[in-house]
Design a protein around this motif. Sequence first.
Motif, mmCIF file in Angstrom:
data_model
loop_
_atom_site.group_PDB
_atom_site.id
_atom_site.type_symbol
_atom_site.label_atom_id
_atom_site.label_comp_id
_atom_site.label_asym_id
_atom_site.label_seq_id
_atom_site.Cartn_x
_atom_site.Cartn_y
_atom_site.Cartn_z
ATOM 1 N N ALA A 40 27.037 20.462 22.707
ATOM 2 C CA ALA A 40 27.228 20.531 24.158
ATOM 3 C C ALA A 40 27.237 19.144 24.796
ATOM 4 O O ALA A 40 27.775 18.980 25.894
ATOM 5 N N GLU A 42 29.013 16.675 23.899
ATOM 6 C CA GLU A 42 30.431 16.308 24.025
ATOM 7 C C GLU A 42 31.073 17.034 25.203
ATOM 8 O O GLU A 42 31.940 16.485 25.879
ATOM 9 N N GLN A 43 30.636 18.257 25.480
ATOM 10 C CA GLN A 43 31.155 18.982 26.644
ATOM 11 C C GLN A 43 30.759 18.275 27.940
ATOM 12 O O GLN A 43 31.537 18.239 28.890
ATOM 13 N N GLN A 46 33.003 15.198 28.233
ATOM 14 C CA GLN A 46 34.355 15.610 28.626
ATOM 15 C C GLN A 46 34.415 16.056 30.087
ATOM 16 O O GLN A 46 35.412 15.836 30.765
ATOM 17 N N ALA A 47 33.352 16.694 30.572
ATOM 18 C CA ALA A 47 33.316 17.133 31.972
ATOM 19 C C ALA A 47 33.362 15.935 32.918
ATOM 20 O O ALA A 47 33.907 16.019 34.020
ATOM 21 N N ALA A 67 31.093 23.078 33.146
ATOM 22 C CA ALA A 67 31.616 22.868 31.791
ATOM 23 C C ALA A 67 30.722 23.468 30.711
ATOM 24 O O ALA A 67 31.175 23.663 29.584
ATOM 25 N N LEU A 68 29.474 23.750 31.045
ATOM 26 C CA LEU A 68 28.537 24.232 30.024
ATOM 27 C C LEU A 68 28.447 25.750 29.999
ATOM 28 O O LEU A 68 28.196 26.373 31.030
#
Length: 97
Positions: A40, A42-43, A46-47, A67-68
């Motif tokens: 998460a 990386e999420q 990216q967000a 994003a999560l």
Amino acid sequence: MHGEYKVPGGKLVVVDLAVNEGRLAQVQVSGDFFIEPDTALEQINQALEGLAANSSEQAISAAITAALPPRVQLYGITAEGVAVAVRRALASTEPAA
């Protein structure tokens, strides 16, 4: 650019980033916190990637939260804490008033 924030009662959040054409780029969130699952992180990166550099803490926090997936657990940090670290990183190069 580099920003840090110690979440009250929590852990240290560190954000390193660049700004390209007014947008966040090369975003890397790190610190002494835990995230489950660890993918998460990386999420979160990216967000943040591509957000406007003048985004408010509230807008940054909302982007992370959106994003999560619900199953993600943050231990020692919050989306708001990451947003503070992002704003501090961005402020580190702003001219003094």
